[in-house]
Scaffold this motif. Sequence first.
Motif, PDB file in Angstrom:
ATOM      1  N   GLU A 306      41.827  30.689  36.112  1.00  0.00           N
ATOM      2  CA  GLU A 306      40.733  29.397  35.513  1.00  0.00           C
ATOM      3  C   GLU A 306      40.655  29.261  34.126  1.00  0.00           C
ATOM      4  O   GLU A 306      39.677  29.322  33.303  1.00  0.00           O
ATOM      5  N   GLU A 333      37.910  40.622  39.497  1.00  0.00           N
ATOM      6  CA  GLU A 333      37.003  39.165  39.847  1.00  0.00           C
ATOM      7  C   GLU A 333      35.343  40.020  41.029  1.00  0.00           C
ATOM      8  O   GLU A 333      36.366  40.426  42.125  1.00  0.00           O
ATOM      9  N   HIS A 349      40.461  38.679  43.925  1.00  0.00           N
ATOM     10  CA  HIS A 349      40.954  37.335  43.445  1.00  0.00           C
ATOM     11  C   HIS A 349      41.035  36.187  44.432  1.00  0.00           C
ATOM     12  O   HIS A 349      42.306  37.007  45.322  1.00  0.00           O
ATOM     13  N   HIS A 447      31.892  37.343  35.819  1.00  0.00           N
ATOM     14  CA  HIS A 447      32.276  38.092  36.945  1.00  0.00           C
ATOM     15  C   HIS A 447      33.501  37.997  37.480  1.00  0.00           C
ATOM     16  O   HIS A 447      34.257  38.625  37.738  1.00  0.00           O
ATOM     17  N   HIS A 448      34.366  37.570  36.107  1.00  0.00           N
ATOM     18  CA  HIS A 448      35.739  37.948  35.536  1.00  0.00           C
ATOM     19  C   HIS A 448      35.545  39.123  35.519  1.00  0.00           C
ATOM     20  O   HIS A 448      34.975  39.054  34.061  1.00  0.00           O
TER      21      HIS A 448
HETATM   22 MN    MN Z   1      38.142  33.025  39.281  1.00  0.00          MN
END
Ligand code: MN
Length: 500
Positions: A306, A333, A349, A447-448
């Motif tokens: 992303e 993640e 993920h 979160h990553h």
């Molecule tokens: Mn992600």
Amino acid sequence: MIDFANLEAWFVTGSQHLYGPETLKKVEEHSTTIARALSASSVVPVKVVAKHVMTSDESILQLCLDANSSKNCIGLITWMHTFSPARMWIAGLRLLNKPFLHLHTQFSEELPWSTIDMDFMNLHQSAHGDREFGFIGARLRLKRKIIVGSWQDDRVQGEIGVWMRAACARHDAQVLKVARFGDNMRNVAVTEGDKLDAQIRLCYSVNGFGVGDLKQRVQQVTDAQVQRLAAEYDEAYAVAEPLRAGGSRRPALFEAARIELGLRYFLEDTGSQAFTDTFEDLHGLAQLPGIAVQRLMADGYGFGAEGDWKTAALVRAMKIMGHGLQGGTSFMEDYTYDLRDGGRVLGAHMLEVCPSIAEGKPSAEIHPLSIGGKDDPVRLVFTASCGSAVNTSIVDLGSRFRLIVNQVNLVRPEQPLPKLPVARAIWIPEPNLKIAATSWIMAGGSHHTALSRALTCEYLQDFAELAGMECLLIDHKTNVADFVKELRWNDVYYHLANGL
Ligand code: MN
């Protein structure tokens, strides 16, 4: 694609002319002996090259200039065997732009109680010689690592090895290019950041490319190349029935292989060692790259999903630090929780988890992806192996980059996960989920993450120090009250330290 063979650390011993040529000859011999021993140590990842003993301003300045311009030198290990008046070091150290480690050791490990005389005393002076040298480091406010102990000690060699690996990652960052296909996922905040600031502070460059250019490269891949890679998949993984030769979904496997080859060539063509993509911008690609990303990561490429270029560069740095060590490193993640019994995290993920952390042989599978509106992507599915690991995140606070490192323990799933169509890792954060997540969220952690079984917190701390980055550790000693104070103090420190 990661190779330490040509890299070297320079072992630099300081002294002065006061002691006469005989002593200096001894110093040189001892210096060479230590450099050889370090070089031969299994925990020291690069060659250690002994340089001539430094006895003058001019030679020190020249050495530092040589180090700056050397393509292979990752940093300096300095040691004052005898006394080396530290004003001699000012001109050189002021210009040195490679990392340096101050090894505070003594050639003779043991004090020869019954025979010690002034000759021994005059030769083995690092106890005070290194303090004189240390002062000028403090006075010049130089970033440096200090390691104390016998050069023959396994623990000392281990600490040197950790620092060297961090220096290798810093070295890699000087030329690291992160390729981006598409922008950040729309409306996401934490994956955003100042790319120019990253290049100034952290050295790597982030470069955007149109996904149409990638599509073109994918289209140039020949059928023969695709067949060869598909055969490699058949060999390396437990390929699911529909994806096997003659299976109904075999064309999707070919398409995945085509994407991997196109992506690989594109990264090679552009000299990129890390990359990002996004499911929101796949124009011209049949599937969101899954197995392609997973295998590229396994080969040492950094990746962030992303559009997350900060995490892509972090994964790359951790791949460098972990090169040749047991245990892998992956983009990750924090996905979902089991909140019973203190809590566990299920990390995963959509697709892109690196098989270097897998336990056993991954399976190659095809399942629908509920977002992105593309064909079903082929992915490797596995569970991460158990044991200690670090989970790390880098965020841009506007005025600085912050690295957050959580010591975690990977555990086995309590039950099989037959319906989960992606690779996963399950872990218990230290000291527990409650304190770790409170601290992480308070610090703005993403979160990553980049998760590594190969590295310990010390690697990340050394790396952050070399990059001049804030580093927050969450481990068994963390408590929220102290952590919050650290955040406040750091805000003040970095505000002042950054200057105008
Ligand atoms: Mn992600």
